[in-house]
Design an enzyme around this catalytic site. Structure first.
Site, PDB file in Angstrom:
ATOM      1  N   ASP A 100      40.015  36.937  51.381  1.00  0.00           N
ATOM      2  CA  ASP A 100      39.720  38.050  50.469  1.00  0.00           C
ATOM      3  C   ASP A 100      38.531  38.844  51.009  1.00  0.00           C
ATOM      4  OD1 ASP A 100      37.877  35.989  49.994  1.00  0.00           O
ATOM      5  OD2 ASP A 100      37.616  36.518  47.882  1.00  0.00           O
ATOM      6  N   ASP A 140      34.533  36.447  55.128  1.00  0.00           N
ATOM      7  CA  ASP A 140      35.941  36.291  55.521  1.00  0.00           C
ATOM      8  C   ASP A 140      36.210  37.053  56.815  1.00  0.00           C
ATOM      9  OD1 ASP A 140      37.502  35.366  52.734  1.00  0.00           O
ATOM     10  OD2 ASP A 140      35.777  36.658  52.382  1.00  0.00           O
ATOM     11  N   ASN A 153      36.918  38.658  46.239  1.00  0.00           N
ATOM     12  CA  ASN A 153      35.647  39.375  46.334  1.00  0.00           C
ATOM     13  C   ASN A 153      35.779  40.810  45.838  1.00  0.00           C
ATOM     14  OD1 ASN A 153      34.015  37.294  47.459  1.00  0.00           O
ATOM     15  ND2 ASN A 153      34.949  37.643  49.458  1.00  0.00           N
ATOM     16  N   THR A 167      40.101  30.934  52.565  1.00  0.00           N
ATOM     17  CA  THR A 167      38.680  31.257  52.509  1.00  0.00           C
ATOM     18  C   THR A 167      38.330  32.074  51.266  1.00  0.00           C
ATOM     19  OG1 THR A 167      38.919  33.278  53.838  1.00  0.00           O
ATOM     20  CG2 THR A 167      38.495  31.218  55.023  1.00  0.00           C
ATOM     21  N   PHE A 212      32.079  30.576  43.668  1.00  0.00           N
ATOM     22  CA  PHE A 212      32.911  31.725  43.320  1.00  0.00           C
ATOM     23  C   PHE A 212      34.392  31.481  43.558  1.00  0.00           C
ATOM     24  CE2 PHE A 212      35.245  35.513  44.596  1.00  0.00           C
ATOM     25  CZ  PHE A 212      35.082  36.315  43.481  1.00  0.00           C
ATOM     26  N   ASN A 213      34.791  31.014  44.734  1.00  0.00           N
ATOM     27  CA  ASN A 213      36.217  30.901  45.042  1.00  0.00           C
ATOM     28  C   ASN A 213      36.942  30.004  44.053  1.00  0.00           C
ATOM     29  OD1 ASN A 213      36.122  32.588  47.259  1.00  0.00           O
ATOM     30  ND2 ASN A 213      36.013  30.930  48.760  1.00  0.00           N
ATOM     31  N   HIS A 218      29.459  31.676  54.623  1.00  0.00           N
ATOM     32  CA  HIS A 218      30.350  30.668  54.060  1.00  0.00           C
ATOM     33  C   HIS A 218      31.655  30.462  54.850  1.00  0.00           C
ATOM     34  CE1 HIS A 218      27.793  30.822  50.468  1.00  0.00           C
ATOM     35  NE2 HIS A 218      27.948  32.134  50.459  1.00  0.00           N
ATOM     36  N   ASP A 219      32.491  31.479  54.869  1.00  0.00           N
ATOM     37  CA  ASP A 219      33.899  31.299  55.253  1.00  0.00           C
ATOM     38  C   ASP A 219      34.139  30.901  56.703  1.00  0.00           C
ATOM     39  OD1 ASP A 219      34.633  31.846  52.646  1.00  0.00           O
ATOM     40  OD2 ASP A 219      34.895  33.984  53.011  1.00  0.00           O
TER      41      ASP A 219
END
Length: 312
Positions: free
Chosen positions: A10, A15, A40, A124, A166-167, A240-241
């Site tokens: 996303d 990402d 996102n 992700t 969040f995810n 993060h991703d």
């Protein structure tokens, strides 16, 4: 032989960097398709952003699919306050040449898993697309080699609510389906990603590579760090991703522990909380390899080495 993968994302700056890292690694990863999901930012932007990254990387051969516009059972949430209105603020937006495939992402996932053996899934973003595919056609799980996801938190609490990452919060029911699907799952959550900070020095090291991907990455990370550095009082934002792709490329950078991970789907107070039974205090089955430590310097060495390849 390269590992066959589907990247579900996303974009989102992080990402986008995960896509760059994967596209720089054809010797290890055969990207069968890039599927996009609302997360996102809304789906119309995530699919465009993914195609933009393919253009910037010179990989217009990538197949990009748009998937689910909303979570399985809840109202959608987004994160423009972190990622900017475009989802990838920090890079100039343009209409990409990489086409959007006509097929729905969930149909692509189901069809691919019917015909390709084995396939690794890399979510992700919210796991809506993969969960929808599993609900539609459970038999395709037989062809899933493993699932390597970014999501969840244990020691780090939450980044969108006091107790949820969040995810997972964006689609907790999807996460619960994926974590309990019976296939090997590795989860790279905030416990690891909060150790991987995009400091000014690390961003400058990427920028100095001088190619288009490096410039885009540095631009996005320079924007991305503004919110989180204020929030956490840190010297850089967590990246993060890309940890998902890094785990597939160099798993020795990480330490993981097999344990039970369950997702809260009922309580509005703790919705999306990942209850990680790290110390095995329950008899719930071990369903996830939970990552808890990463060699951050080694991660950035890998990222710089791979992004440098785009200049060749």
């Amino acid at each position: 032989m390269p590992r066959k993968v589907i990247i579900d994302c996303d974009p989102g700056q992080d990402d986008a960097v995960a896509l760059f890292l994967a596209m720089a690694s054809p010797g290890e990863l055969d990207i069968l398709g890039v599927t996009t999901v609302a997360g996102n930012v809304p789906l119309a932007l995530t699919q465009r952003n993914a195609r933009m990254m393919c253009d910037i990387a010179g990989r217009r051969d990538m197949r990009v699919f748009a998937g689910c516009e909303r979570p399985l059972r809840r109202a959608p949430i987004t994160a423009e306050y972190i990622h900017g209105a475009t989802g990838i603020d920090g890079v100039d937006v343009f209409e990409p040449d990489t086409p959007l495939e006509a097929q729905h992402a969930v149909d692509f996932i189901v069809d691919t898993l019917r015909n390709e053996v084995p396939v690794t899934l890399i979510p992700t973003g919210p796991m809506t697309n993969f969960a929808a595919a599993i609900e539609r056609e459970p038999s395709v799980l037989d062809n899933v080699e493993q699932i390597v996801s970014m999501g969840g938190a244990m020691r780090e609490g939450g980044n969108r609510s006091p107790s949820a990452e969040f995810n997972v919060l964006a689609d907790p029911h999807a996460a619960e389906i994926v974590y309990n699907c019976g296939r090997p799952v590795t989860a790279l959550g905030l416990d690891v990603t909060h150790q991987v900070l995009s400091t000014r020095e690390r961003v400058a090291r990427i920028r100095e590579l001088g190619n288009d991907v490096a410039a885009a990455t540095a631009g996005m990370l320079s924007f991305f760090h503004r919110y989180d550095t204020r929030k956490y009082g840190s010297e850089g934002a967590p990246l993060h991703d890309p940890c998902t792709v890094a785990w597939l490329l160099e798993p020795d950078l990480f330490q993981t522990k097999r344990c039970n991970v369950s997702v809260e789907t009922d309580s509005e107070l703790t919705m999306g909380h990942t209850a990680v039974d790290f110390w095995h205090v329950t008899d719930r089955p071990h369903n996830v390899d939970w990552a808890y430590t990463i060699d951050a310097d080694g991660f950035y060495d890998l990222l710089v080495e791979r992004i440098a390849r785009f200049g060749d």
